[in-house]
Enzyme design. Structure first.
Site, PDB file in Angstrom:
ATOM      1  N   CYS A  56       0.821  -1.212   0.000  1.00 23.35           N
ATOM      2  CA  CYS A  56       0.000   0.000   0.000  1.00 23.35           C
ATOM      3  C   CYS A  56       0.854   1.261   0.000  1.00 23.35           C
ATOM      4  O   CYS A  56       1.679   1.476   0.887  1.00 23.35           O
ATOM      5  CB  CYS A  56      -0.933   0.006   1.209  1.00 23.35           C
ATOM      6  SG  CYS A  56      -1.971   1.479   1.278  1.00 23.35           S
ATOM      7  N   ARG A  59      -0.130   4.518   2.978  1.00 21.65           N
ATOM      8  CA  ARG A  59      -0.041   4.226   4.408  1.00 21.65           C
ATOM      9  C   ARG A  59       0.191   5.430   5.311  1.00 21.65           C
ATOM     10  O   ARG A  59       0.106   5.300   6.533  1.00 21.65           O
ATOM     11  CB  ARG A  59       1.045   3.167   4.661  1.00 21.65           C
ATOM     12  CG  ARG A  59       0.620   1.787   4.250  1.00 21.65           C
ATOM     13  CD  ARG A  59       1.719   0.774   4.522  1.00 21.65           C
ATOM     14  NE  ARG A  59       2.665   0.661   3.411  1.00 21.65           N
ATOM     15  CZ  ARG A  59       3.853   0.066   3.505  1.00 21.65           C
ATOM     16  NH1 ARG A  59       4.241  -0.434   4.661  1.00 21.65           N
ATOM     17  NH2 ARG A  59       4.643  -0.016   2.449  1.00 21.65           N
ATOM     18  N   TRP A 220      -9.353   5.318  -0.591  1.00 23.14           N
ATOM     19  CA  TRP A 220      -9.821   5.976  -1.816  1.00 23.14           C
ATOM     20  C   TRP A 220      -8.893   5.580  -2.947  1.00 23.14           C
ATOM     21  O   TRP A 220      -7.802   5.037  -2.719  1.00 23.14           O
ATOM     22  CB  TRP A 220      -9.872   7.495  -1.645  1.00 23.14           C
ATOM     23  CG  TRP A 220      -8.594   8.096  -1.153  1.00 23.14           C
ATOM     24  CD1 TRP A 220      -7.474   8.389  -1.877  1.00 23.14           C
ATOM     25  CD2 TRP A 220      -8.296   8.467   0.208  1.00 23.14           C
ATOM     26  NE1 TRP A 220      -6.500   8.917  -1.063  1.00 23.14           N
ATOM     27  CE2 TRP A 220      -6.979   8.973   0.211  1.00 23.14           C
ATOM     28  CE3 TRP A 220      -9.015   8.434   1.413  1.00 23.14           C
ATOM     29  CZ2 TRP A 220      -6.372   9.445   1.375  1.00 23.14           C
ATOM     30  CZ3 TRP A 220      -8.404   8.891   2.566  1.00 23.14           C
ATOM     31  CH2 TRP A 220      -7.095   9.395   2.543  1.00 23.14           C
ATOM     32  N   GLU A 225      -5.006   3.125 -10.615  1.00 15.44           N
ATOM     33  CA  GLU A 225      -5.711   1.849 -10.415  1.00 15.44           C
ATOM     34  C   GLU A 225      -6.840   1.710 -11.428  1.00 15.44           C
ATOM     35  O   GLU A 225      -7.116   0.629 -11.931  1.00 15.44           O
ATOM     36  CB  GLU A 225      -6.297   1.777  -9.003  1.00 15.44           C
ATOM     37  CG  GLU A 225      -5.265   1.869  -7.901  1.00 15.44           C
ATOM     38  CD  GLU A 225      -5.920   1.723  -6.538  1.00 15.44           C
ATOM     39  OE1 GLU A 225      -6.240   2.755  -5.916  1.00 15.44           O
ATOM     40  OE2 GLU A 225      -6.143   0.573  -6.115  1.00 15.44           O
TER      41      GLU A 225
END
Ligand code: ARG
Length: 358
Positions: A56, A59, A220, A225
């Site tokens: 991720c 973070r 979000w 992506e």
């Protein structure tokens, strides 16, 4: 590590003197074989699991996670209600809030995410999201009939271990954004959209030797992506050829770099569209800077940042980010999030820890 050791390891990461609490847990473990976290401990553990999520890039915000303790839910209907409430809370009219709902392990969500578009096999390829073909077939076997568009939201499939129930999400719980470029018609008049909230449903949370297997959570989106993967991958919506043609690019040879040019405009369209609709989204350069701040915060706190480089680098212009030029140890700390073992439709999460051990 046995459970007591794991509990000790977890509580050593919490603030304040935990010795009395650990004594109580030791007793509880000795008598029942397990123990129960308070809502506060569960919340702290979920935050740490996010902080330890090597894939991720977002973070920096681990301490903002909102945890809804719904461990008392006692029917599939109630689980569904909690999920709808989660989506409404997290969506927040577009100002997305990172949220996790902890449901009882007895109830499992079969879907990989709370919101996913169906994929239907047709004579001329897949209509919708090819990633969802198997999930869609399962929903259809259970009696679901989709509209057949490219963006049909799949129903939730919730099981109590006995039977699987289907639940159609109410429209107001699923915010969607139509992707429209400020300057160009990228899709030849076709409507292309994406949902606002990425909400993972096929992972499990490990805290202090305990496993929570029904823990839908969301953050979000980062624009890549959607623009560089979901809408662009050849085995997803595969829109680059259409975008390239719409932009008037020469798609007959690779050397015109039409794919790359189409990618940039598609990603820009995603950012512009979310911004236009007031829906939270981050671009990959800003996300990278936020990750750098996370790295600094962690260093200042005396912790090393673990990471999985291949997931942290953005799929667009990776070498423009410091992450590309850095090195990250993919060490798995706990608390953490793992693939939920035996999840029927997922494929790319890090395996559950037992599986890692081989
Ligand atoms: N990449 C996944 C998707 O496109 C979502 C993963 C989680 N992403 C996030 N921004 N929290 O649906």
């Amino acid at each position: 590590m046995d459970r007591l050791q794991a509990a000790r390891h977890f509580f050593s990461q919490l603030d304040g003197d935990q010795s009395e609490r650990l004594e109580a847990i030791e007793l509880e473990l000795a008598t029942t074989g397990t123990y129960t976290l308070t809502t506060e401990e569960l919340t702290a553990g979920a935050m740490l699991a996010w902080r330890n999520s090597n894939r991720c890039i977002g973070r920096l915000f681990w301490q903002t996670l909102h945890v809804i303790d719904a461990r008392e839910a006692s029917s599939s209907d109630e689980v569904f209600e909690k999920i709808v409430a989660h989506l409404r809370y997290a969506t927040n009219g577009g100002k997305i809030r990172s949220t996790m709902t902890v449901l009882p392990n007895e109830y499992k969500i079969l879907n990989t995410q709370l919101v996913r578009y169906a994929g239907y096999e047709t004579g001329e390829g897949v209509m919708g999201d090819p990633l969802s073909v198997r999930m869609t077939k399962q929903a259809q076997r259970l009696g679901w009939v989709g509209e057949g568009t490219a963006f049909d939201v799949l129903p939730l499939m919730i099981t109590d271990g006995q039977d699987v129930r289907l639940y159609e999400l109410p429209e107001d719980a699923v915010l969607e954004v139509e992707i429209v470029h400020e300057a160009y018609d990228l899709f030849d008049g076709k409507t292309i959209k994406w949902h606002a909230v990425p909400a993972i449903a096929d992972m499990e949370l490990e805290i202090g030797g305990l496993r929570f297997t029904s823990i839908p959570f969301n953050g979000w989106y980062m624009e890549t992506e959607i623009g560089a993967r979901n809408l662009a991958d050849v085995d997803r919506y595969n829109l680059l050829p259409l975008v390239g043609k719409s932009l008037g690019l020469d798609t007959s040879k690779e050397r015109t770099l039409w794919r790359d040019r189409a990618l940039v405009e598609l990603n820009l369209a995603v950012l512009q569209s979310f911004e236009r609709e007031g829906v939270t989204i981050v671009d990959h350069h800003t996300a990278t800077k936020q990750f750098k701040r996370f790295e600094k915060n962690e260093a200042d706190a005396g912790r090393d940042v673990t990471g999985q480089w291949s997931w942290l680098i953005p799929p667009l212009s990776p070498a423009t980010t410091h992450i590309f030029h850095g090195h990250y140890e993919n060490t798995i700390k706990t608390p953490n999030l793992f693939a939920r073992s035996g999840c029927p439709f997922s494929g790319f999460h890090q395996p559950a820890k037992e599986e890692l051990k081989g």
